[in-house]
Design an enzyme around this catalytic site. Sequence first.
Site, PDB file in Angstrom:
ATOM      1  N   PHE A 142      33.804  36.723  38.104  1.00 15.36           N
ATOM      2  CA  PHE A 142      35.266  37.257  38.107  1.00 15.36           C
ATOM      3  C   PHE A 142      36.289  36.250  38.626  1.00 15.36           C
ATOM      4  O   PHE A 142      36.187  35.584  39.918  1.00 15.36           O
ATOM      5  CB  PHE A 142      35.362  38.446  39.016  1.00 15.36           C
ATOM      6  CG  PHE A 142      36.731  39.111  39.271  1.00 15.36           C
ATOM      7  CD1 PHE A 142      37.264  39.938  38.020  1.00 15.36           C
ATOM      8  CD2 PHE A 142      37.878  38.770  40.101  1.00 15.36           C
ATOM      9  CE1 PHE A 142      38.566  40.377  38.096  1.00 15.36           C
ATOM     10  CE2 PHE A 142      38.881  39.114  40.105  1.00 15.36           C
ATOM     11  CZ  PHE A 142      39.532  39.834  39.077  1.00 15.36           C
ATOM     12  N   ASP A 227      35.167  28.785  43.106  1.00 15.27           N
ATOM     13  CA  ASP A 227      36.316  29.686  43.254  1.00 15.27           C
ATOM     14  C   ASP A 227      35.908  30.252  44.597  1.00 15.27           C
ATOM     15  O   ASP A 227      35.151  31.239  44.789  1.00 15.27           O
ATOM     16  CB  ASP A 227      36.127  30.706  42.022  1.00 15.27           C
ATOM     17  CG  ASP A 227      37.200  31.915  42.297  1.00 15.27           C
ATOM     18  OD1 ASP A 227      37.866  32.047  43.430  1.00 15.27           O
ATOM     19  OD2 ASP A 227      37.498  32.530  41.343  1.00 15.27           O
ATOM     20  N   LYS A 256      44.299  34.816  48.079  1.00  9.17           N
ATOM     21  CA  LYS A 256      44.029  35.884  48.999  1.00  9.17           C
ATOM     22  C   LYS A 256      44.351  35.720  50.303  1.00  9.17           C
ATOM     23  O   LYS A 256      45.536  35.576  50.655  1.00  9.17           O
ATOM     24  CB  LYS A 256      42.725  36.380  48.616  1.00  9.17           C
ATOM     25  CG  LYS A 256      42.429  36.946  47.250  1.00  9.17           C
ATOM     26  CD  LYS A 256      41.206  37.823  47.257  1.00  9.17           C
ATOM     27  CE  LYS A 256      41.273  38.619  45.802  1.00  9.17           C
ATOM     28  NZ  LYS A 256      40.267  38.412  44.711  1.00  9.17           N
TER      29      LYS A 256
HETATM   30  C1  LIG Z   1      40.620  38.078  43.472  1.00 10.04           C
HETATM   31  C2  LIG Z   1      40.192  36.816  42.957  1.00 10.04           C
HETATM   32  C3  LIG Z   1      40.403  36.210  41.855  1.00 10.04           C
HETATM   33  C4  LIG Z   1      42.087  36.491  41.312  1.00 10.04           C
HETATM   34  O1  LIG Z   1      42.917  36.433  42.251  1.00 10.04           O
HETATM   35  P1  LIG Z   1      44.335  37.384  41.858  1.00 10.04           P
HETATM   36  O2  LIG Z   1      45.231  36.747  43.123  1.00 10.04           O
HETATM   37  O3  LIG Z   1      44.084  38.537  41.865  1.00 10.04           O
HETATM   38  O4  LIG Z   1      44.796  36.609  40.672  1.00 10.04           O
HETATM   39  C5  LIG Z   1      39.880  35.017  41.578  1.00 10.04           C
HETATM   40  N1  LIG Z   1      38.860  34.672  41.892  1.00 10.04           N
HETATM   41  C6  LIG Z   1      38.105  35.522  42.653  1.00 10.04           C
HETATM   42  C7  LIG Z   1      36.783  35.115  43.167  1.00 10.04           C
HETATM   43  C8  LIG Z   1      38.477  36.834  43.274  1.00 10.04           C
HETATM   44  O5  LIG Z   1      38.162  37.384  44.152  1.00 10.04           O
END
Ligand SMILES: *Cc1c(COP(=O)(O)O)cnc(C)c1O
Length: 404
Positions: A142, A227, A256
């Site tokens: 994700f 990520d 985040k």
């Molecule tokens: C939440 C998340 C994203 C995307 O972030 P948004 O601010 O919702 O675009 C990307 N990678 C990971 C691992 C995430 O948990």
Amino acid sequence: MSRSVIDLLATEARFGAQNYQPIGVVLTRGEGVWVWDTEGKRYLDCLSAYSAVSQGHCHPKILAAMVEQAHRLTLTSRAFHNDQLAPFYEEIAALTGSHKVLPMNSGAEAVESAIKSVRKWGYEVKGVPDGQAEIIVCANNFHGRTLGIVGFSTDPETHGHFGPFAPGFRIIPFGDATALEAAITPNTVAFLVEPIQGEAGVIIPPSGYFTEVRELCTANNIMLVLDEIQTGLGRTGKLLAEQHEGIEADVTLLGKALSGGFYPVSAVLSNNDVLGTLRPGQHGSTFGGNPLACAVARAAMRVLVEEGMIENAALQGARFLDGLKDIRANTIREVRGRGLMLAVELYPEAGPARRYCEALQGKGILAKDTHEHTIRIAPPLVLTSEQVDWALERFATTLTQDFS
Ligand SMILES: *Cc1c(COP(=O)(O)O)cnc(C)c1O
């Protein structure tokens, strides 16, 4: 007169795109680990907006920094300099040990920016023929919701009927270094991966996996892009999840909790010349690096460190995990986690996890189901041991509850 819950839900349903199916609670206030609904009922937030409010709801110091900056200057665009950007760069680089920073807003934008940057690096530094760059990603990943990203998602819900998609991605199983080795070609520019797969249900790779990944990337001149949008900034009990593996990524993505949940702030961090390939006019964002975002992020990083939240995540995470493991319930298939990134996976026969989340809601805990049978638990990092024990009692009664 405040509006009734029924009215608010009906109005949302009438006007809003139905791309979410929230639990039936309407929140109106938050403080620390707690949130309150419109009827005054208090809940322990065990989701933290998918780890964005790690510092706790409405942290007073982040709030003060935001209000002060909002009074002074909010947005200049990058057509001009602003006096918050340099200190933001300096502080995030010092905190994470990075050399270069690219500020963006949402997590998905950070991922997209990293994809653009590693491709450009591939063509201009590695010497990959133009248009041939390949990026390796993992199944059940994700990384966000943009077209570029959903095109390499393996979840049919995520990509179904949104195509056509951009080529140049290869998908391999997560946690399998042999598969990575086999997927590498001379045109591979990067391996994009989550240290722990969050949305997939808190999937922790086998130990030693990232050591091998790091070696393969170095040996083949491939950028390792971690990520850490969900795992970063203390969530797993260390500043970055890569520290559990004793490795360093070439490119690290944060989002985040970088703003403590006040405002969308994300960043691409790099240890080498990847971001150096971007020249004026080749990438940008109206809001990226704006003074309000920088001031909020600076305060969010400061309180994380000054208030010991990272250490607390390790301590309370271990207590929470041990407590969950002690619950004797034939509904539980596995309990796993690192720091305050936890999950309880139920047997399919136990029924949908959402039912348990709704039962927890009744007991004053908000948690989120993921992938049908898993309850994800990710409270703010300011949780105390008393609050862990309070939550554990409620998890124990819920997980042993008979729904039949
Ligand atoms: C939440 C998340 C994203 C995307 O972030 P948004 O601010 O919702 O675009 C990307 N990678 C990971 C691992 C995430 O948990």
